[in-house]
Design a protein around this motif. Structure first.
Motif, short mmCIF file in Angstrom:
data_model
loop_
_atom_site.label_atom_id
_atom_site.label_comp_id
_atom_site.label_asym_id
_atom_site.label_seq_id
_atom_site.Cartn_x
_atom_site.Cartn_y
_atom_site.Cartn_z
N THR A 215 0.83 -1.30 -0.03
CA THR A 215 0.10 0.01 -0.08
C THR A 215 0.79 1.38 0.13
O THR A 215 0.68 2.31 -0.82
CB THR A 215 -0.98 -0.10 1.16
OG1 THR A 215 -1.83 -1.17 1.30
CG2 THR A 215 -1.77 1.10 1.37
N LEU A 216 1.93 1.24 0.89
CA LEU A 216 2.80 2.43 0.95
C LEU A 216 3.66 2.57 -0.27
O LEU A 216 3.62 3.65 -0.76
CB LEU A 216 3.73 2.07 2.19
CG LEU A 216 4.87 3.28 2.43
CD1 LEU A 216 4.09 4.72 2.73
CD2 LEU A 216 5.55 3.00 3.57
N ARG A 217 4.10 1.50 -0.84
CA ARG A 217 4.84 1.67 -2.34
C ARG A 217 3.74 2.07 -3.37
O ARG A 217 4.22 2.96 -4.24
CB ARG A 217 5.24 0.10 -2.38
CG ARG A 217 6.12 0.28 -3.84
CD ARG A 217 7.27 1.06 -3.79
NE ARG A 217 7.67 0.90 -5.41
CZ ARG A 217 7.47 1.49 -6.59
NH1 ARG A 217 6.60 2.27 -6.57
NH2 ARG A 217 8.22 1.14 -7.45
N PHE A 218 2.36 1.51 -3.29
CA PHE A 218 1.66 2.26 -4.62
C PHE A 218 1.50 3.60 -4.37
O PHE A 218 1.43 4.46 -5.31
CB PHE A 218 0.46 1.37 -4.20
CG PHE A 218 -0.63 1.61 -5.22
CD1 PHE A 218 -0.77 0.56 -6.16
CD2 PHE A 218 -1.56 2.43 -5.36
CE1 PHE A 218 -1.62 0.56 -7.14
CE2 PHE A 218 -2.44 2.91 -6.23
CZ PHE A 218 -2.45 1.80 -7.18
N MET A 219 1.36 4.19 -3.01
CA MET A 219 0.98 5.53 -2.89
C MET A 219 2.18 6.29 -3.12
O MET A 219 2.13 7.52 -3.60
CB MET A 219 0.61 5.89 -1.47
CG MET A 219 -0.73 4.90 -1.03
SD MET A 219 -2.21 5.31 -2.12
CE MET A 219 -2.69 7.07 -1.22
N LEU A 220 3.46 5.83 -3.26
CA LEU A 220 4.77 6.65 -3.22
C LEU A 220 5.24 6.64 -4.69
O LEU A 220 6.31 7.18 -4.99
CB LEU A 220 5.57 6.23 -2.08
CG LEU A 220 5.37 6.59 -0.68
CD1 LEU A 220 6.43 5.99 0.08
CD2 LEU A 220 5.00 7.88 -0.52
N THR A 221 4.50 5.71 -5.56
CA THR A 221 4.98 5.60 -6.75
C THR A 221 5.45 7.05 -7.63
O THR A 221 4.41 8.01 -7.53
CB THR A 221 4.08 4.89 -7.85
OG1 THR A 221 3.94 3.56 -7.16
CG2 THR A 221 4.47 4.76 -9.10
N GLY A 222 6.75 7.01 -8.16
CA GLY A 222 6.99 8.27 -8.90
C GLY A 222 7.54 9.60 -7.93
O GLY A 222 7.95 10.67 -8.27
N GLN A 223 7.43 9.29 -6.51
CA GLN A 223 8.15 10.21 -5.47
C GLN A 223 9.49 9.79 -5.17
O GLN A 223 10.28 9.01 -5.89
CB GLN A 223 7.08 10.09 -4.28
CG GLN A 223 5.68 10.57 -4.50
CD GLN A 223 4.88 10.70 -3.27
OE1 GLN A 223 5.41 11.12 -2.22
NE2 GLN A 223 3.59 10.38 -3.52
#
Length: 279
Positions: A215-223
């Protein structure tokens, strides 16, 4: 198909809820104002003795799970009052110090990974319920709805086909860990870069704590690349099949929610993220 044709989840009407709490319990809380973040809303309230708390919706089973997390060293809020208002359960909980982070960097992600590690095996001694459904083949309870993706566009329909295929192989999440289920920077509090609280445990369940890291990785994609790299390194320790199933769940959850609650640009953003991980 416009986003307004789909049913939306209602936001909490804090003023009305406080009036009903006073009617039900005799406790009259003062509304201070809306709390930041959250899709269905939360509000800051004050007790007659001056204590400050947070009003939000919550499930009855969440309290004991949050207590287990706190006992394991995770900074979580104690529930102080609960009531059923107009068919929904609302809770007033301790207000923790800090605010959501303005910047997400590797230092914060290390602290969030450390929190995730504390959830390992916390429910091993509890009776094992049915494994947590990832909702990849049928609608979830008010979220992860399939029809919006099926009808919104050709692109969302293709994504839904891919989600169904993954769900046929891995429909549920199993494990003895405590899972937050919505673990992202908007649900943590910090003071001076130090993590001081993890909030919004309403979806907490039994399963695989690595779901929270996906979930955390999904939300941080491109950051921040250094933050993303930390998560990718940790997620290499689980099977590609599990990663795909958890990513498919987040793809369904965020794209469906965006279709029903946000604009086309938001839908396209989460489609880009979804497709980037479903290889």
């Amino acid at each position: 198909m416009t986003t307004h044709e789909w049913p939306r989840s209602p936001r909490i009407d804090a003023g009305h809820v406080l009036e009903r709490i006073a009617d039900i319990t005799g406790v009259r809380l003062e509304l201070e104002g809306p709390a930041p973040g959250g899709e269905v809303g939360a509000a800051y309230v004050r007790w007659p003795d001056g204590r400050r708390s947070v009003l939000t919706e919550g499930r009855s089973r969440t309290g004991p799970l949050v207590d287990k997390a706190r006992a394991a060293g995770v900074p979580t809020a104690r529930q102080e009052l609960a009531a059923h208002v107009d068919g929904a359960r609302v809770i007033v909980q301790q207000r923790l110090p800090g605010t959501p982070p303005e910047r997400v960097d590797a230092a914060l992600i290390r602290q969030m990974i450390a929190v995730n590690d504390r959830l390992a095996g916390l429910l091993a001694g509890e009776p094992a319920p049915k494994p947590a459904d990832l909702h990849l083949t049928a609608d979830g309870p008010g979220f992860c709805l399939h029809e919006p993706l099926e009808r919104h566009s050709d692109r969302t329909a293709r994504l839904l086909e891919r989600i169904h295929a993954i769900g046929a192989q891995h429909p549920a999440m199993v494990g003895d860990d405590l899972v937050h289920l919505d673990f992202h920077p908007g649900n943590v509090l910090v003071v001076g870069g130090r993590l001081t609280g993890v909030i919004d445990w309403d979806g907490a369940t039994r399963g695989d704590r690595h779901f929270d890291l996906v979930t955390l990785r999904f939300m941080l994609t491109g950051q921040d690349p250094s933050a993303v790299r930390l998560l990718d390194e940790r997620l290499e320790t689980i099977s590609a099949r599990r990663r795909q199933a958890y990513w498919a769940h987040m793809s369904l959850r965020l794209v469906d929610w965006s279709i029903r609650h946000h604009d086309d640009a938001t839908v396209e953003h989460w489609l880009d993220v979804a497709e980037s991980g479903l290889t």
